[in-house]
Design a protein around this motif. Structure first.
Motif, mmCIF file in Angstrom:
data_model
loop_
_atom_site.group_PDB
_atom_site.id
_atom_site.type_symbol
_atom_site.label_atom_id
_atom_site.label_comp_id
_atom_site.label_asym_id
_atom_site.label_seq_id
_atom_site.Cartn_x
_atom_site.Cartn_y
_atom_site.Cartn_z
ATOM 1 N N THR A 2 0.817 -1.218 0.000
ATOM 2 C CA THR A 2 0.000 0.000 0.000
ATOM 3 C C THR A 2 0.848 1.263 0.000
ATOM 4 O O THR A 2 0.307 2.366 -0.016
ATOM 5 C CB THR A 2 -0.929 0.023 1.225
ATOM 6 O OG1 THR A 2 -0.137 -0.040 2.425
ATOM 7 C CG2 THR A 2 -1.886 -1.160 1.184
ATOM 8 N N VAL A 3 2.164 1.129 0.028
ATOM 9 C CA VAL A 3 3.077 2.274 -0.032
ATOM 10 C C VAL A 3 4.006 2.082 -1.223
ATOM 11 O O VAL A 3 4.630 1.023 -1.370
ATOM 12 C CB VAL A 3 3.896 2.414 1.267
ATOM 13 C CG1 VAL A 3 4.907 3.546 1.141
ATOM 14 C CG2 VAL A 3 2.977 2.654 2.457
ATOM 15 N N LYS A 4 4.084 3.123 -2.082
ATOM 16 C CA LYS A 4 4.891 3.018 -3.292
ATOM 17 C C LYS A 4 5.877 4.172 -3.372
ATOM 18 O O LYS A 4 5.612 5.269 -2.856
ATOM 19 C CB LYS A 4 3.990 3.017 -4.531
ATOM 20 C CG LYS A 4 3.034 1.847 -4.596
ATOM 21 C CD LYS A 4 2.167 1.918 -5.845
ATOM 22 C CE LYS A 4 1.217 0.720 -5.910
ATOM 23 N NZ LYS A 4 0.349 0.775 -7.118
ATOM 24 N N GLU A 7 5.468 8.403 -4.178
ATOM 25 C CA GLU A 7 4.118 8.818 -3.822
ATOM 26 C C GLU A 7 4.163 9.561 -2.484
ATOM 27 O O GLU A 7 5.219 9.706 -1.872
ATOM 28 C CB GLU A 7 3.173 7.623 -3.767
ATOM 29 C CG GLU A 7 2.886 7.025 -5.136
ATOM 30 C CD GLU A 7 1.712 6.063 -5.142
ATOM 31 O OE1 GLU A 7 1.239 5.734 -6.245
ATOM 32 O OE2 GLU A 7 1.264 5.642 -4.043
ATOM 33 N N ARG A 8 3.025 10.041 -2.066
ATOM 34 C CA ARG A 8 2.911 10.863 -0.852
ATOM 35 C C ARG A 8 2.216 10.049 0.232
ATOM 36 O O ARG A 8 1.199 9.397 -0.009
ATOM 37 C CB ARG A 8 2.104 12.121 -1.181
ATOM 38 C CG ARG A 8 1.899 13.115 -0.042
ATOM 39 C CD ARG A 8 1.059 14.278 -0.573
ATOM 40 N NE ARG A 8 0.677 15.235 0.456
ATOM 41 C CZ ARG A 8 1.122 16.486 0.523
ATOM 42 N NH1 ARG A 8 1.982 16.911 -0.396
ATOM 43 N NH2 ARG A 8 0.716 17.301 1.459
ATOM 44 N N VAL A 9 2.784 10.129 1.439
ATOM 45 C CA VAL A 9 2.222 9.392 2.560
ATOM 46 C C VAL A 9 2.203 10.308 3.784
ATOM 47 O O VAL A 9 3.069 11.193 3.923
ATOM 48 C CB VAL A 9 3.046 8.109 2.836
ATOM 49 C CG1 VAL A 9 4.447 8.449 3.330
ATOM 50 C CG2 VAL A 9 2.337 7.204 3.832
ATOM 51 N N VAL A 10 1.227 10.123 4.660
ATOM 52 C CA VAL A 10 1.164 10.883 5.907
ATOM 53 C C VAL A 10 1.646 9.986 7.040
ATOM 54 O O VAL A 10 1.094 8.892 7.261
ATOM 55 C CB VAL A 10 -0.268 11.387 6.190
ATOM 56 C CG1 VAL A 10 -0.322 12.075 7.550
ATOM 57 C CG2 VAL A 10 -0.719 12.343 5.091
ATOM 58 N N PRO A 15 3.082 15.199 6.006
ATOM 59 C CA PRO A 15 3.190 14.582 4.687
ATOM 60 C C PRO A 15 4.652 14.309 4.323
ATOM 61 O O PRO A 15 5.536 15.104 4.629
ATOM 62 C CB PRO A 15 2.587 15.646 3.762
ATOM 63 C CG PRO A 15 2.865 16.940 4.447
ATOM 64 C CD PRO A 15 2.799 16.641 5.928
ATOM 65 N N TRP A 16 4.876 13.186 3.648
ATOM 66 C CA TRP A 16 6.224 12.799 3.239
ATOM 67 C C TRP A 16 6.192 12.234 1.827
ATOM 68 O O TRP A 16 5.218 11.606 1.412
ATOM 69 C CB TRP A 16 6.793 11.722 4.169
ATOM 70 C CG TRP A 16 6.925 12.158 5.595
ATOM 71 C CD1 TRP A 16 5.983 12.014 6.577
ATOM 72 C CD2 TRP A 16 8.048 12.793 6.195
ATOM 73 N NE1 TRP A 16 6.458 12.533 7.758
ATOM 74 C CE2 TRP A 16 7.724 13.017 7.554
ATOM 75 C CE3 TRP A 16 9.307 13.189 5.725
ATOM 76 C CZ2 TRP A 16 8.604 13.620 8.436
ATOM 77 C CZ3 TRP A 16 10.185 13.793 6.613
ATOM 78 C CH2 TRP A 16 9.831 14.004 7.943
ATOM 79 N N LEU A 47 0.154 2.168 6.769
ATOM 80 C CA LEU A 47 0.139 3.395 5.974
ATOM 81 C C LEU A 47 -0.313 3.126 4.543
ATOM 82 O O LEU A 47 -0.187 2.019 4.027
ATOM 83 C CB LEU A 47 1.537 4.021 5.953
ATOM 84 C CG LEU A 47 2.149 4.398 7.299
ATOM 85 C CD1 LEU A 47 3.513 5.043 7.083
ATOM 86 C CD2 LEU A 47 1.236 5.326 8.092
ATOM 87 N N ASN A 48 -0.845 4.180 3.915
ATOM 88 C CA ASN A 48 -1.218 4.129 2.503
ATOM 89 C C ASN A 48 -0.651 5.365 1.817
ATOM 90 O O ASN A 48 -0.813 6.481 2.317
ATOM 91 C CB ASN A 48 -2.736 4.111 2.338
ATOM 92 C CG ASN A 48 -3.362 2.846 2.901
ATOM 93 O OD1 ASN A 48 -3.329 1.794 2.284
ATOM 94 N ND2 ASN A 48 -3.927 2.961 4.100
ATOM 95 N N SER A 49 -0.012 5.159 0.674
ATOM 96 C CA SER A 49 0.497 6.292 -0.089
ATOM 97 C C SER A 49 -0.430 6.573 -1.258
ATOM 98 O O SER A 49 -1.324 5.781 -1.580
ATOM 99 C CB SER A 49 1.914 6.015 -0.590
ATOM 100 O OG SER A 49 1.914 4.951 -1.532
ATOM 101 N N ARG A 50 -0.233 7.718 -1.892
ATOM 102 C CA ARG A 50 -1.034 8.087 -3.059
ATOM 103 C C ARG A 50 -0.197 8.944 -3.994
ATOM 104 O O ARG A 50 0.755 9.616 -3.563
ATOM 105 C CB ARG A 50 -2.281 8.862 -2.635
ATOM 106 C CG ARG A 50 -1.988 10.199 -1.977
ATOM 107 C CD ARG A 50 -3.245 11.020 -1.797
ATOM 108 N NE ARG A 50 -3.001 12.284 -1.109
ATOM 109 C CZ ARG A 50 -2.547 13.385 -1.696
ATOM 110 N NH1 ARG A 50 -2.246 13.381 -2.991
ATOM 111 N NH2 ARG A 50 -2.357 14.498 -1.000
ATOM 112 N N PRO A 51 -0.538 8.990 -5.280
ATOM 113 C CA PRO A 51 0.126 9.937 -6.181
ATOM 114 C C PRO A 51 -0.194 11.360 -5.745
ATOM 115 O O PRO A 51 -1.242 11.622 -5.145
ATOM 116 C CB PRO A 51 -0.501 9.623 -7.549
ATOM 117 C CG PRO A 51 -1.075 8.255 -7.413
ATOM 118 C CD PRO A 51 -1.505 8.127 -5.986
#
Length: 226
Positions: A2-4, A7-10, A15-16, A47-51
C-alpha cells in the motif's frame, strides 16, 4: 503493497514523499530542515500512499515566513524540522511548538499576501452620504496616507464599501490586500487603517458611535457591533 516509491504518505501527522523502499524506507519532506527519516518496513504496514500533484504543498510555510496561529501568536518562522517549529515574535522572544501541534494551530501564512478587514461605524445622522461620499473620501484618504507611509507599492487592492445598517451605526467595510513583502508590518498597518479612519472623521466631521471600530483577520468571522 500500500506504499509506493515517489508517492505521498502521511506519517505522524506530516506529509512525506516516499523516496525509496527497502529494508529501511526513506521518507523526505523538502520544506523541513532535516526533513529526511528512515523507517523499518514494519512502520509502513498501516500506511497508505497516493500519487500527488506537483503543486501540492509539503508544509504551510517556509523559514522566514510570517504567520498567525489560531492561539493568536504572530511571528516569523526561524526553524521548522520534523520535530519542532520555532518562531521569533515581536520583541525578540522565541516560541517553540512540536511540529504536529503547530499544524493543529491552522497557521495563516501572511508572507503569501494578506488582507486586513476593518469595519468602521458612522452615526445615522450621516445616512444620506453613507453609501457614496463617505466610502469615496475614506478610500482616497487611506490610499494617500498609506502611500505616504511607504506602502503604496505593496497595496494590491483597497476597497471601501457600505456594509450594512447596524443596530447603532451605519457600517462601512474596509478591505485592504497587501503584498507578503510587508507581512512583518501587519500590526502597523492594522493600526494605521484605524487611525486614518478616525482622522477622516475628524477632517470631514463624521461622528463615530461609541465602540465602533473593529479589526478582523482575513480568515476570522466578523464580530457583531454592540
Amino acid at each position: 503493497g500500500t506504499v509506493k516509491e515517489n508517492e505521498r504518505v502521511v506519517y505522524r501527522g506530516l506529509p512525506w514523499k516516499v523516496f525509496s523502499l527497502n529494508i529501511y524506507t526513506t521518507l523526505i519532506n523538502p520544506e523541513l530542515t532535516g526533513g529526511m527519516i528512515r523507517l523499518p518496513l514494519r512502520e509502513l504496514l498501516e500506511l497508505n500512499s497516493r500519487p500527488y500533484h506537483p503543486d501540492e504543498p509539503w508544509f504551510p510555510c517556509k523559514e522566514d515566513d510570517w504567520i498567525i496561529l489560531a492561539d493568536g501568536t504572530r511571528g516569523k518562522v526561524i526553524t521548522q524540522t520534523p520535530e519542532i517549529v520555532q518562531l521569533i515574535i515581536l520583541g525578540g522572544s522565541r516560541k517553540t511548538y512540536p511540529t504536529e501541534e503547530f499544524l493543529k494551530q491552522n497557521p495563516i501564512n501572511l508572507s503569501t499576501n494578506f488582507r486586513l478587514n476593518v469595519t468602521f461605524g458612522i452615526d445615522y445622522q450621516h445616512q444620506a452620504i453613507s453609501t457614496t461620499e463617505i466610502p469615496n473620501k475614506l478610500n482616497k484618504m487611506l490610499l494617500d496616507e498609506l502611500s505616504d507611509m511607504g506602502y503604496g507599492g505593496s497595496i494590491y487592492s483597497l476597497k471601501v464599501e457600505f456594509k450594512e445598517a447596524g443596530a447603532s451605526s451605519l457600517d462601512v467595510a474596509i478591505l485592504a490586500d497587501f503584498s507578503g513583502r510587508v507581512a512583518k508590518d501587519y500590526e502597523v498597518l492594522a493600526r494605521a487603517i484605524q487611525r486614518i479612519s478616525v482622522d477622516a472623521c475628524n477632517k470631514f466631521g463624521w461622528v463615530i458611535p461609541f465602540t465602533q471600530l473593529t479589526l478582523h483577520t482575513a480568515n476570522s468571522p466578523p464580530k457583531e457591533n454592540d
